[in-house]
Scaffold this motif. Sequence first.
Motif, mmCIF file in Angstrom:
data_model
loop_
_atom_site.group_PDB
_atom_site.id
_atom_site.type_symbol
_atom_site.label_atom_id
_atom_site.label_comp_id
_atom_site.label_asym_id
_atom_site.label_seq_id
_atom_site.Cartn_x
_atom_site.Cartn_y
_atom_site.Cartn_z
ATOM 1 N N VAL A 94 0.872 -1.179 0.000
ATOM 2 C CA VAL A 94 0.000 0.000 0.000
ATOM 3 C C VAL A 94 0.905 1.224 0.000
ATOM 4 N N VAL A 95 0.756 2.079 -1.000
ATOM 5 C CA VAL A 95 1.732 3.147 -1.204
ATOM 6 C C VAL A 95 1.076 4.521 -1.288
ATOM 7 N N SER A 96 1.639 5.462 -0.567
ATOM 8 C CA SER A 96 1.324 6.885 -0.699
ATOM 9 C C SER A 96 2.538 7.641 -0.199
ATOM 10 N N ALA A 97 3.333 8.158 -1.119
ATOM 11 C CA ALA A 97 4.579 8.825 -0.729
ATOM 12 C C ALA A 97 4.787 10.070 -1.572
ATOM 13 N N GLY A 98 5.270 11.124 -0.937
ATOM 14 C CA GLY A 98 5.522 12.372 -1.643
ATOM 15 C C GLY A 98 4.518 13.438 -1.260
ATOM 16 N N SER A 99 4.920 14.691 -1.418
ATOM 17 C CA SER A 99 4.050 15.806 -1.041
ATOM 18 C C SER A 99 3.412 16.493 -2.237
ATOM 19 N N THR A 100 3.914 16.247 -3.440
ATOM 20 C CA THR A 100 3.343 16.846 -4.640
ATOM 21 C C THR A 100 2.831 15.746 -5.560
ATOM 22 N N ARG A 101 2.016 16.114 -6.528
ATOM 23 C CA ARG A 101 1.511 15.131 -7.480
ATOM 24 C C ARG A 101 2.652 14.462 -8.232
ATOM 25 N N ARG A 102 3.623 15.249 -8.658
ATOM 26 C CA ARG A 102 4.755 14.700 -9.402
ATOM 27 C C ARG A 102 5.504 13.671 -8.555
ATOM 28 N N GLU A 103 5.720 13.989 -7.276
ATOM 29 C CA GLU A 103 6.423 13.058 -6.395
ATOM 30 C C GLU A 103 5.603 11.785 -6.177
ATOM 31 N N ARG A 104 4.296 11.917 -6.101
ATOM 32 C CA ARG A 104 3.445 10.748 -5.901
ATOM 33 C C ARG A 104 3.464 9.837 -7.128
ATOM 34 N N TYR A 105 3.368 10.446 -8.323
ATOM 35 C CA TYR A 105 3.456 9.636 -9.545
ATOM 36 C C TYR A 105 4.780 8.866 -9.571
ATOM 37 N N CYS A 107 6.213 -7.907 -9.299
ATOM 38 C CA CYS A 107 5.248 -9.020 -9.312
ATOM 39 C C CYS A 107 4.278 -8.961 -8.136
ATOM 40 N N THR A 108 4.320 -7.886 -7.384
ATOM 41 C CA THR A 108 3.478 -7.756 -6.196
ATOM 42 C C THR A 108 2.341 -6.775 -6.462
ATOM 43 N N PRO A 109 1.113 -7.099 -6.083
ATOM 44 C CA PRO A 109 0.010 -6.153 -6.241
ATOM 45 C C PRO A 109 0.314 -4.837 -5.530
ATOM 46 N N LEU A 110 0.030 -3.746 -6.205
ATOM 47 C CA LEU A 110 0.338 -2.412 -5.681
ATOM 48 C C LEU A 110 -0.953 -1.613 -5.543
ATOM 49 N N VAL A 111 -1.264 -1.204 -4.314
ATOM 50 C CA VAL A 111 -2.445 -0.393 -4.040
ATOM 51 C C VAL A 111 -1.996 1.039 -3.777
ATOM 52 N N GLY A 112 -2.456 1.957 -4.588
ATOM 53 C CA GLY A 112 -2.085 3.354 -4.422
ATOM 54 C C GLY A 112 -3.173 4.137 -3.707
ATOM 55 N N ILE A 113 -2.757 5.095 -2.895
ATOM 56 C CA ILE A 113 -3.696 6.005 -2.225
ATOM 57 C C ILE A 113 -3.503 7.390 -2.831
ATOM 58 N N TRP A 114 -4.609 8.029 -3.208
ATOM 59 C CA TRP A 114 -4.530 9.333 -3.859
ATOM 60 C C TRP A 114 -5.392 10.333 -3.102
ATOM 61 N N PRO A 115 -4.900 11.573 -2.927
ATOM 62 C CA PRO A 115 -5.619 12.547 -2.101
ATOM 63 C C PRO A 115 -6.894 13.109 -2.707
ATOM 64 N N GLY A 116 -6.995 13.118 -4.038
ATOM 65 C CA GLY A 116 -8.151 13.747 -4.676
ATOM 66 C C GLY A 116 -9.058 12.766 -5.377
ATOM 67 N N ASP A 117 -10.116 13.310 -6.007
ATOM 68 C CA ASP A 117 -11.119 12.479 -6.665
ATOM 69 C C ASP A 117 -11.308 12.846 -8.138
ATOM 70 N N GLU A 118 -10.343 13.517 -8.739
ATOM 71 C CA GLU A 118 -10.516 13.951 -10.116
ATOM 72 C C GLU A 118 -10.160 12.828 -11.089
ATOM 73 N N PRO A 119 -11.034 12.529 -12.042
ATOM 74 C CA PRO A 119 -10.817 11.416 -12.973
ATOM 75 C C PRO A 119 -9.500 11.500 -13.735
ATOM 76 N N ALA A 120 -9.116 12.700 -14.186
ATOM 77 C CA ALA A 120 -7.879 12.815 -14.954
ATOM 78 C C ALA A 120 -6.670 12.386 -14.128
ATOM 79 N N VAL A 173 -0.108 1.302 -10.785
ATOM 80 C CA VAL A 173 -0.807 0.683 -9.657
ATOM 81 C C VAL A 173 -1.815 -0.345 -10.155
ATOM 82 N N ASP A 174 -2.066 -1.354 -9.327
ATOM 83 C CA ASP A 174 -3.071 -2.371 -9.634
ATOM 84 C C ASP A 174 -4.422 -1.996 -9.056
ATOM 85 N N ALA A 175 -4.400 -1.155 -8.036
ATOM 86 C CA ALA A 175 -5.635 -0.731 -7.389
ATOM 87 C C ALA A 175 -5.433 0.684 -6.862
#
Length: 218
Positions: free
Chosen positions: A66-77, A89-102, A112-114
């Motif tokens: 489960v991954v969420s690292a960085g303070s900016t969008r660029r760092e998170r990507y 080969c490991t499933p990767l679940v990302g956490i994102w601060p916003g809800d914008e589709p783009a 990310v896988d999820a």
Amino acid sequence: MPCSVDLGGDQASRGCLVVAVVVDQLPLAAKVLTVIERGQVTIGRQLGTIGELESRPASARFDVAVVSAGSTRRERYAAFARARAVASCTPLVGIWPGDEPAEHRRVVRAGVDALVSESRLLIALLPIICSAVDGLVCVPATAVRRPDSVELSSREKQIVGIAILGIPNDEVARRLGLSESTIKGYLSSAYSKLGVHSRAAAAALILDHSGDLAAKIL
């Protein structure tokens, strides 16, 4: 700082997943750990940064990260891309601060896988983790929905096409002979149809998308 979390007992007999938590913001990390512990999931290793994930010992096996690292969008990507490279080969679940589709689409392209937004973390994280381990791709519908079919009016296309170039609303209004409030109204309507909430997100969706959206608007 990284720390190993040993919940005791034999993990195989408990039937638990082993989760690597790579979250470098303490309040968010606390929420993640709370959700995981409620589900009786073993936290095999809690890692604060992507660098610590990269330097983990070979014996540190886990079923999902489960991954969420960085303070900016660029760092998170970049963090998602690095995590994918390390745990290919490991499933990767990302956490994102916003809800914008783009933004969601860009996160998915990062590997990310999820994906779960912070606003739905307490409800959705655990079922998403389990689904990812089962080999399912779990992302918000907006991340895979094709925006090519969005129908903007001629005026909305005209105004959005100018606005995403970085031209201020008052200048757009001057060029088109309209009031600034009218420009804002058209932009608000167009953003709603596109599923975004800002000029930057609209630009990312229109300019980055591989379909025909840009051709329809610009």
